[in-house]
Design a protein around this motif. Sequence first.
Motif, PDB file in Angstrom:
ATOM      1  N   SER A   1     -16.612 -14.934 -90.725  1.00  0.00           N
ATOM      2  CA  SER A   1     -17.412 -14.848 -89.506  1.00  0.00           C
ATOM      3  C   SER A   1     -18.561 -13.882 -89.722  1.00  0.00           C
ATOM      4  CB  SER A   1     -16.554 -14.381 -88.327  1.00  0.00           C
ATOM      5  OG  SER A   1     -15.515 -15.300 -88.067  1.00  0.00           O
ATOM      6  N   LEU A   2     -19.784 -14.320 -89.431  1.00  0.00           N
ATOM      7  CA  LEU A   2     -20.979 -13.530 -89.676  1.00  0.00           C
ATOM      8  C   LEU A   2     -21.478 -12.886 -88.389  1.00  0.00           C
ATOM      9  CD1 LEU A   2     -22.866 -16.025 -92.020  1.00  0.00           C
ATOM     10  CD2 LEU A   2     -21.440 -14.079 -92.694  1.00  0.00           C
ATOM     11  N   PRO A   3     -22.234 -11.782 -88.503  1.00  0.00           N
ATOM     12  CA  PRO A   3     -22.805 -11.138 -87.311  1.00  0.00           C
ATOM     13  C   PRO A   3     -23.819 -12.027 -86.592  1.00  0.00           C
ATOM     14  CG  PRO A   3     -22.888  -9.664 -89.202  1.00  0.00           C
ATOM     15  CD  PRO A   3     -22.514 -11.016 -89.717  1.00  0.00           C
ATOM     16  N   LEU A   4     -24.392 -13.010 -87.301  1.00  0.00           N
ATOM     17  CA  LEU A   4     -25.369 -13.932 -86.718  1.00  0.00           C
ATOM     18  C   LEU A   4     -24.795 -15.337 -86.646  1.00  0.00           C
ATOM     19  CD1 LEU A   4     -28.622 -12.823 -88.621  1.00  0.00           C
ATOM     20  CD2 LEU A   4     -27.917 -12.164 -86.317  1.00  0.00           C
ATOM     21  N   PHE A   5     -25.310 -16.123 -85.698  1.00  0.00           N
ATOM     22  CA  PHE A   5     -24.903 -17.524 -85.628  1.00  0.00           C
ATOM     23  C   PHE A   5     -25.301 -18.234 -86.916  1.00  0.00           C
ATOM     24  CE2 PHE A   5     -25.468 -16.655 -80.992  1.00  0.00           C
ATOM     25  CZ  PHE A   5     -24.147 -16.869 -80.612  1.00  0.00           C
ATOM     26  N   ASP A   6     -24.506 -19.247 -87.282  1.00  0.00           N
ATOM     27  CA  ASP A   6     -24.797 -20.027 -88.491  1.00  0.00           C
ATOM     28  C   ASP A   6     -26.202 -20.621 -88.448  1.00  0.00           C
ATOM     29  OD1 ASP A   6     -22.250 -19.440 -89.257  1.00  0.00           O
ATOM     30  OD2 ASP A   6     -21.446 -21.468 -88.995  1.00  0.00           O
ATOM     31  N   GLU A   7     -26.634 -21.049 -87.247  1.00  0.00           N
ATOM     32  CA  GLU A   7     -27.954 -21.662 -87.114  1.00  0.00           C
ATOM     33  C   GLU A   7     -29.073 -20.690 -87.482  1.00  0.00           C
ATOM     34  OE1 GLU A   7     -25.109 -23.766 -84.420  1.00  0.00           O
ATOM     35  OE2 GLU A   7     -25.587 -21.688 -84.902  1.00  0.00           O
ATOM     36  N   ILE A   8     -28.899 -19.422 -87.117  1.00  0.00           N
ATOM     37  CA  ILE A   8     -29.919 -18.424 -87.425  1.00  0.00           C
ATOM     38  C   ILE A   8     -29.973 -18.162 -88.929  1.00  0.00           C
ATOM     39  CG2 ILE A   8     -30.616 -16.013 -87.089  1.00  0.00           C
ATOM     40  CD1 ILE A   8     -29.451 -16.153 -84.300  1.00  0.00           C
ATOM     41  N   VAL A   9     -28.802 -18.050 -89.549  1.00  0.00           N
ATOM     42  CA  VAL A   9     -28.750 -17.835 -91.003  1.00  0.00           C
ATOM     43  C   VAL A   9     -29.372 -19.027 -91.728  1.00  0.00           C
ATOM     44  CG1 VAL A   9     -27.230 -17.524 -92.988  1.00  0.00           C
ATOM     45  CG2 VAL A   9     -26.729 -16.349 -90.838  1.00  0.00           C
ATOM     46  N   ALA A  10     -29.048 -20.234 -91.281  1.00  0.00           N
ATOM     47  CA  ALA A  10     -29.611 -21.439 -91.907  1.00  0.00           C
ATOM     48  C   ALA A  10     -31.129 -21.465 -91.760  1.00  0.00           C
ATOM     49  CB  ALA A  10     -28.990 -22.684 -91.291  1.00  0.00           C
ATOM     50  N   HIS A  11     -31.611 -21.082 -90.583  1.00  0.00           N
ATOM     51  CA  HIS A  11     -33.056 -21.055 -90.354  1.00  0.00           C
ATOM     52  C   HIS A  11     -33.733 -20.062 -91.294  1.00  0.00           C
ATOM     53  CE1 HIS A  11     -36.854 -21.279 -88.223  1.00  0.00           C
ATOM     54  NE2 HIS A  11     -36.834 -19.984 -88.031  1.00  0.00           N
ATOM     55  N   ARG A  12     -33.138 -18.898 -91.455  1.00  0.00           N
ATOM     56  CA  ARG A  12     -33.716 -17.893 -92.357  1.00  0.00           C
ATOM     57  C   ARG A  12     -33.718 -18.382 -93.800  1.00  0.00           C
ATOM     58  NH1 ARG A  12     -31.597 -11.901 -90.271  1.00  0.00           N
ATOM     59  NH2 ARG A  12     -32.639 -11.988 -88.241  1.00  0.00           N
ATOM     60  N   LEU A  13     -32.663 -19.037 -94.205  1.00  0.00           N
ATOM     61  CA  LEU A  13     -32.603 -19.564 -95.571  1.00  0.00           C
ATOM     62  C   LEU A  13     -33.684 -20.626 -95.783  1.00  0.00           C
ATOM     63  CD1 LEU A  13     -28.740 -19.912 -96.089  1.00  0.00           C
ATOM     64  CD2 LEU A  13     -30.252 -18.233 -97.151  1.00  0.00           C
ATOM     65  N   SER A  14     -33.940 -21.429 -94.759  1.00  0.00           N
ATOM     66  CA  SER A  14     -34.923 -22.505 -94.910  1.00  0.00           C
ATOM     67  C   SER A  14     -36.331 -21.965 -95.095  1.00  0.00           C
ATOM     68  CB  SER A  14     -34.885 -23.423 -93.684  1.00  0.00           C
ATOM     69  OG  SER A  14     -35.432 -22.785 -92.541  1.00  0.00           O
ATOM     70  N   LEU A  15     -36.603 -20.744 -94.600  1.00  0.00           N
ATOM     71  CA  LEU A  15     -37.943 -20.180 -94.690  1.00  0.00           C
ATOM     72  C   LEU A  15     -38.166 -19.358 -95.961  1.00  0.00           C
ATOM     73  CD1 LEU A  15     -38.490 -19.055 -90.986  1.00  0.00           C
ATOM     74  CD2 LEU A  15     -39.356 -21.094 -92.116  1.00  0.00           C
ATOM     75  N   VAL A  16     -37.143 -19.209 -96.790  1.00  0.00           N
ATOM     76  CA  VAL A  16     -37.291 -18.479 -98.054  1.00  0.00           C
ATOM     77  C   VAL A  16     -38.117 -19.324 -99.024  1.00  0.00           C
ATOM     78  CG1 VAL A  16     -36.083 -17.569-100.078  1.00  0.00           C
ATOM     79  CG2 VAL A  16     -35.141 -17.202 -97.783  1.00  0.00           C
ATOM     80  N   PRO A  17     -39.265 -18.818 -99.508  1.00  0.00           N
ATOM     81  CA  PRO A  17     -40.060 -19.598-100.474  1.00  0.00           C
ATOM     82  C   PRO A  17     -39.338 -19.716-101.811  1.00  0.00           C
ATOM     83  CG  PRO A  17     -40.988 -17.390-100.190  1.00  0.00           C
ATOM     84  CD  PRO A  17     -39.899 -17.520 -99.177  1.00  0.00           C
ATOM     85  N   LEU A  18     -39.247 -20.925-102.310  1.00  0.00           N
ATOM     86  CA  LEU A  18     -38.549 -21.207-103.566  1.00  0.00           C
ATOM     87  C   LEU A  18     -39.546 -21.660-104.617  1.00  0.00           C
ATOM     88  CD1 LEU A  18     -35.632 -23.323-102.042  1.00  0.00           C
ATOM     89  CD2 LEU A  18     -35.577 -20.874-102.587  1.00  0.00           C
ATOM     90  N   VAL A  19     -39.416 -21.129-105.827  1.00  0.00           N
ATOM     91  CA  VAL A  19     -40.227 -21.636-106.938  1.00  0.00           C
ATOM     92  C   VAL A  19     -39.955 -23.131-107.071  1.00  0.00           C
ATOM     93  CG1 VAL A  19     -40.649 -21.502-109.416  1.00  0.00           C
ATOM     94  CG2 VAL A  19     -40.205 -19.407-108.115  1.00  0.00           C
ATOM     95  N   SER A  20     -41.014 -23.923-107.097  1.00  0.00           N
ATOM     96  CA  SER A  20     -40.870 -25.377-106.980  1.00  0.00           C
ATOM     97  C   SER A  20     -41.313 -26.115-108.238  1.00  0.00           C
ATOM     98  CB  SER A  20     -41.671 -25.886-105.774  1.00  0.00           C
ATOM     99  OG  SER A  20     -41.237 -25.256-104.583  1.00  0.00           O
ATOM    100  N   ASP A  21     -40.771 -27.290-108.390  1.00  0.00           N
ATOM    101  CA  ASP A  21     -41.092 -28.169-109.516  1.00  0.00           C
ATOM    102  C   ASP A  21     -41.672 -29.469-108.946  1.00  0.00           C
ATOM    103  OD1 ASP A  21     -41.268 -29.694-111.770  1.00  0.00           O
ATOM    104  OD2 ASP A  21     -39.121 -29.699-112.221  1.00  0.00           O
ATOM    105  N   LEU A  22     -42.967 -29.675-109.141  1.00  0.00           N
ATOM    106  CA  LEU A  22     -43.637 -30.850-108.574  1.00  0.00           C
ATOM    107  C   LEU A  22     -43.292 -32.139-109.293  1.00  0.00           C
ATOM    108  CD1 LEU A  22     -47.198 -29.447-107.731  1.00  0.00           C
ATOM    109  CD2 LEU A  22     -45.227 -29.759-106.221  1.00  0.00           C
TER     110      LEU A  22
END
Length: 289
Positions: A78-99
Amino acid sequence: MEPRKRAEREAGEFNQMSLKLIEVKDRYIRFSIDGITPTIANALRRTLINDIPKLAIDKVTFHHGQIRDAEGNVYDSSLPLFDEIVAHRLSLVPLVSDLSMNFRDQCICEGKGCALCTMTYSINKIGPGSVSSGDMQPLGNPELVPADREIPIVKLGKNQAILVSAEAVLGRGKDHAKWQVTSAVSYKYHREYIVKKDQVENWAVFKEKCPNSVVKETAKEIIFSDDTPCRWIRELLDTKNVDVREDDTTYIFKFETDGSLKAIDVLEYALKRIPQRLNILLESLSAVD
């Protein structure tokens, strides 16, 4: 002018342009383009903002229940934040990409997800402590790591742990902000400041402070440009006997990236992408005829 003829003209003008790199860094670029119209300049700007693909987290799976470490200690998922908030934060992390990866809806796996279109990340950490983007471990290609390693995600308390897997796919900024590669995309006209040496006493000061801004110099005058930023050049706007000339056929662009792609790679992709989009437009107009 008919839409098809206008598109054909603009496609031709784009092919006749000339581009000069002024400043290039991994995450920043400044360049000039001439031989294009305001329409093409704005199309390039919008392409840089909305149409460059990159990886971003699109699905997160949380492990709920007890989590045990190597020594058999039990932790609460169980996390201090809702799963949706953690997922949202993960989605905004810039990832080195392969075009070279495929868009999922265009992949041979028919959208099921495979190594050609999907990158998987995992987070497995126990508390107390902070979970950051650096804790995201890529599975498959070790080079496709988060571009910034210190982005905070969530804090874990004592006896708390997080165990998640996340899938990243290619997307474009026009679909969601998490897929936007660039920021601060802007352009302006090329501007020159014509200084008569016999009318501006301290012209040599500007030359000394901004040597890279000197475009041309003769015995009687010196011409500066603000294409390369120099704060001293701005003072020329308030200086008497200085003529300011703008060239509305030459555009000075600049933009930054979030680190998912290098700035020069983003520019190269955008320049190839615009003719593709114009060709799609031409095909659609031909179909109407």
